[in-house]
Enzyme design. Structure first.
Site, mmCIF file in Angstrom:
data_model
loop_
_atom_site.group_PDB
_atom_site.id
_atom_site.type_symbol
_atom_site.label_atom_id
_atom_site.label_comp_id
_atom_site.label_asym_id
_atom_site.label_seq_id
_atom_site.Cartn_x
_atom_site.Cartn_y
_atom_site.Cartn_z
ATOM 1 C CD GLU A 274 -2.708 -0.997 2.633
ATOM 2 O OE1 GLU A 274 -2.347 -0.166 3.491
ATOM 3 O OE2 GLU A 274 -3.646 -1.779 2.799
ATOM 4 C CB THR A 275 0.310 4.702 -1.174
ATOM 5 O OG1 THR A 275 0.312 4.311 -2.546
ATOM 6 C CG2 THR A 275 0.998 6.063 -1.038
ATOM 7 C CE LYS A 276 5.039 5.231 7.092
ATOM 8 N NZ LYS A 276 4.475 6.514 7.529
ATOM 9 N NE ARG A 281 -2.899 4.174 11.340
ATOM 10 C CZ ARG A 281 -2.046 3.243 11.777
ATOM 11 N NH1 ARG A 281 -0.794 3.559 12.043
ATOM 12 N NH2 ARG A 281 -2.445 1.998 11.939
ATOM 13 C CE LYS A 434 -0.920 -1.886 6.108
ATOM 14 N NZ LYS A 434 -2.268 -1.271 6.209
ATOM 15 C CE LYS A 453 9.193 7.449 6.291
ATOM 16 N NZ LYS A 453 8.955 8.049 7.631
#
Length: 920
Positions: A274-276, A281, A434, A453
């Protein structure tokens, strides 16, 4: 009797245990060695408390007492949001000086105010509580009289009245505490107020002593009082995570990882990418028509986003997105700011805060990537792949308001590297990897989620060379030396002059080992000067109001440069530059550079504009077994921190044998290379060709500096014109031809004056050689170098005159050069229209352009002809009406006129082909 019963009802353990007993416990724990021994001491105290609680509970069933009054003092940092005293060391020092009536210039007052300074503290350097004990030991009673309940009541009053800015009331409660406590008690009280207890037991250890499940339960509700109240019996276990609607909890977190380790982490099984997102949050709770929003730390932002369909800047736009059968749910996601016109997200580099009012032109948007609760059912024990299935049942996505984060399945390390490269290209923060079988475990990084990252991968980030201009005294194991540093960049000067003004830019305090820090402190020790805000140094400019003021400063000429990395450049009012770095860390201390060779404010501005703030300067490359065509850089897993960054490390050429002499006697410095040819591979090849490799070029000795992508390491070299900096493509051409190819202008990024003079003798201003033949590739490059000003561009009429003058009979390709045509292939003139299917005018348009005509998409004022499809002449009346209103008329013709012109080889009279008769 009634009064005695009332007293029993309000009786608690906290009202019976002296605060001095708790402080004696903390002192004993802090002096005991070994975690297990410390925990046994605390265990005895907790057991004694429970025994006392059981006695009170037997006497009066109405008591609601728990261990919370003591726990909040043992773990004060967990009460930051619930109880905010608004007092840190410096403010508490001033309060103590005022209450004790100390002279501001007295030794004790100076010890309190300058507790970090080794020369004034006299106690444990950097430990404010120890300094307080040293100052108060002869001013306080030998034994305190307050109970734990009284101490908490006074602390609550301090917090309440400090928030209300009632300084006199705050002072009254502090006086009460000071006059009724011993120096030892005040030492520990100080640590509780500043919320740094330093007793040698971690939060996890304290909670585990109280109850085996206490930490897990705290992670899902962030409420210490609730933990103590519901888990008072250590024999009663909580087997299912207690997630409930409107109870905040710390969400699941990701562990660091690099692309070359993903397959191993996932045991070779498929995983999810997934994109971070670069936002905040946020966990959304919904119960019928009520909503609440909680941040990662449990702070509530419902007032901002809305509690119902009529309030906030988000809920009114998403309440109708939830499916009709959804009664309640808890969603985990990232709150971003979305621009509906450009369809882009704001980043932290834009100085945005999604938790406050939206930036102009942006709106809040929640990217949802998990669901933990659905219609009274806890989903945390389900695997991720099943939870994602539930997510689609909760709401219908709406662009720019609430969306489901896109995910894809992957299997290999290369899949991960490709995804990270895409994130770098898109200026994203990174990616999340994940395990699809992972359950949702709040507040843990060991649950199967991994964040990847650019800053976690060696060699990907741009390095910045900044100058240390200030220092901050350390505490704990860094006490007695500067532990953090204020760094600055130079204000640009005239060519050749050394800078004399430096702007504060960032504060750094990580990335180096303890030994490196000690060595750096020893190097600068004699040059530090106390920072006096009344007379600040003239060579260093801080932000207005000194929002980031160091404890000490150093003259720039006495300091040295540090090389740092960071995630991005963001706006900030704390520093004079107006920007600073996000997550900065030291890569190394640069002994090889002079103090005046640091970056400038212009460099920082250009870097921010060039990259949008993001500092990822390369791509991931997994090694020689991967596709060499992809332009990536090598992943480095740092088990031992190297002295030099990967991009500065020289290749091992000890076993390289020379196979040619094309670079013999020439010294070359390689900065970086293209895909498939990294720095080390190029260096080995240079040695094979007889050359010598250096890591830092010399102005006189080095033949050239080779660069594939200009990075900020070479920014000063590019500006100085003291080096011949050439493209890596030139070096590869030399390898392919096994010949030292002469430089041409297209190869050069920067040249020395002597080289520039030679190039000017052999090439024209566009890079075309006077003596060498030009091949097609070279000609393309030359043509690309030619820039034409708008004022220099020739109109079609100018070109027609030249064709008529120089090529009157040789070329038919300027036949319609003087014509500007509108092709009427639409059903409506001037409005949104329907195109005529298979219109003959479409092909005719291409022919006309081929023969020099200019085609207009509108009925422009300088039009010469309108071309009409004979199959549909319904718009001719409108076109003629438009023509009547113009001073300069245009002809309305058909394809027949074009064919006649081509047959005649020149423009024929339009009269015979004009549409004079109107047809419907």
């Amino acid at each position: 009797m009634a009064s005695n019963l009332s007293a029993m009802v309000t009786q608690t353990v906290a009202s019976k245990v002296h605060f001095s007993e708790l402080c004696g416990l903390l002192e004993k724990i802090s002096k005991t060695q070994g975690n297990d021994k410390k925990k046994r001491i605390l265990q005895a105290f907790v057991a004694k408390w429970r025994e006392s609680h059981a006695t009170i509970h037997t006497e009066n069933d109405k008591t609601t007492d728990s261990f919370y009054p003591a726990m909040r003092l043992l773990l004060p940092h967990l009460e930051k949001e619930r109880i905010a005293y608004g007092i840190k060391e410096h403010m508490f020092a001033k309060l103590l000086i005022e209450v004790l009536c100390l002279g501001k210039d007295s030794p004790d007052a100076q010890r309190l105010l300058n507790y970090k300074a080794p020369k004034t503290a006299k106690a444990d350097v950097g430990d404010f509580a120890s300094v307080v004990y040293f100052v108060l030991q002869n001013r306080c009673p030998s034994h305190g009289t307050l109970f734990i309940e009284e101490v908490n009541a006074n602390l609550d009053a301090i917090a309440t009245n400090n928030a209300a800015k009632k300084k006199d009331v705050v002072r009254k409660h502090i006086v009460k505490l000071i006059t009724n406590m011993s120096a030892l008690e005040l030492k520990w009280l100080t640590r509780m107020i500043v919320k740094e207890l330093k007793m040698g037991l971690s939060q996890a250890s304290v909670l585990s002593v109280f109850h085996p499940d206490a930490e897990e339960f705290y992670n899902v509700n962030n409420n210490l009082e609730k933990v103590c109240r519901l888990m008072h019996d250590p024999n009663v276990r909580i087997h299912e995570i207690g997630i409930s609607v409107f109870s905040p909890f710390t969400p699941m977190l990701g562990e660091r990882a690099s692309p070359d380790k993903v397959e191993k982490l996932m045991e070779g099984k498929p995983y999810i990418i997934e994109t971070k997102f670069d936002g905040e949050r946020m966990v959304l709770h919904k119960n019928d028509g009520d909503y609440k929003f909680f941040s990662r730390s449990g702070n509530e932002y419902t007032d901002t986003f809305g509690s119902n369909r009529y309030e906030g800047n988000l809920v009114p736009y998403i309440y109708n997105l939830f499916k009709s059968d959804v009664k309640n749910c808890i969603l985990d996601g990232e709150m971003l700011q979305f621009h509906p016109e450009t369809k882009t997200y704001a980043t932290k580099a834009m100085n945005t805060d999604v938790k406050s009012a939206s930036k102009e032109g942006f709106q809040p948007c929640l990217q949802v990537f998990d669901v933990m609760f659905y219609n009274d059912k806890v989903l945390t024990n389900l695997p991720l792949r099943e939870r994602l299935g539930y997510l689609e049942k909760v709401f219908t996505p709406c662009e720019g308001r609430m969306m489901i984060s896109q995910h894809r399945e992957a299997r290999t390390n290369q899949d991960c590297a490709d995804a990270l490269n895409e994130a770098i290209d898109g200026r994203e923060e990174g990616i999340m990897v994940k395990n699809p079988d992972s359950v949702y475990r709040p507040n843990t990084r060991k649950g199967g989620w991994f964040k990847v990252k650019p800053e976690y991968v060696g060699g990907l980030m741009d390095e910045l060379d900044v100058l240390v201009v200030g220092g901050y005294f350390g505490v704990g194991h860094r006490a007695g030396m500067m532990s953090h540093f204020l760094c600055a960049v130079a204000l640009p000067t005239e060519d050749g002059n050394k800078p004399d003004i430096f702007y504060s830019f960032c504060k750094i305090g990580s990335g180096y080992s303890k030994k490196e820090l000690q060595d750096f402190n020893a190097k600068l020790a004699e040059h530090w000067q106390v920072f006096d805000k009344k007379s600040p140094p003239t060579s260093i400019e801080l932000a207005p109001g000194f929002k980031e003021k160091p404890d000490a400063w150093i003259e720039p000429s006495k300091s040295c440069i540090v090389q740092i990395k960071a995630a991005e450049i963001i706006d900030s009012e704390r520093f004079r530059c107006g920007v600073t770095l996000r997550f900065p860390r030291v890569e190394r201390f640069r002994d090889d550079k002079h103090w005046y060779e640091c970056m400038t404010t212009t460099d920082i501005k250009e870097l921010k504009e060039k990259s949008g703030g993001k500092l990822a300067g390369g791509y991931v490359e997994l090694g020689d077994t991967e596709e060499p065509s992809k332009k990536k850089r090598k992943v480095v897993t740092r088990t031992v921190r190297p002295t030099l960054g990967e991009q500065f490390r020289a290749a091992d050429t000890s076993n390289v044998q020379q196979v040619s002499k094309i670079l013999e006697g020439r010294e070359v410095c390689i900065i970086n290379g293209p895909g498939g040819w990294n720095k080390q591979k190029l260096e080995r090849k240079v040695v094979e060709c007889g050359g010598t490799i250096v890591q830092n070029p010399d102005i006189k000795e080095t033949y050239c500096v080779v660069v594939d992508r200009p990075v900020f390491r070479v920014s000063n070299m590019l500006k100085s014109n003291n080096y011949d900096i050439v493209s890596a493509d030139w070096l590869l051409r030399c390898f392919d031809s096994n010949t030292l190819i002469p430089w041409c202008p297209g190869d050069m990024l920067s040249t020395k004056p002597s080289t520039q003079r030679l190039i000017q003798q052999e090439f024209d201003e566009h890079g075309d050689s006077y003596v060498e033949d030009t091949d097609p590739d070279c000609l393309k490059q030359i043509m690309a170098n030619i820039t034409v000003k708008p004022s220099d561009k020739l109109s079609n009429h100018d070109i027609a005159e030249l064709e008529e003058k120089y090529f009157p009979d040789e070329s038919p390709y300027g036949l319609f050069r003087t014509c500007k045509l509108y092709m009427d292939s639409n059903a409506v003139v001037g409005e949104a229209s329907t195109h005529i299917k298979d219109s003959s005018l479409d092909f005719l348009t291409l022919e006309l352009r081929y023969f020099g005509a200019e085609i207009s998409t509108t009925l422009s004022p300088d039009l010469t002809h309108v071309m009409v499809d004979t199959r549909d002449t319904s718009r001719v009346p409108e076109i003629k009406l438009e023509r009547r209103s113009r001073a300069r008329k245009f002809h309305i013709v058909t394809e027949a006129w074009v064919r006649a012109c081509m047959d005649e080889g020149g423009l024929v009279n339009e009269r015979a082909y004009e549409l004079c008769q109107l047809t419907n």
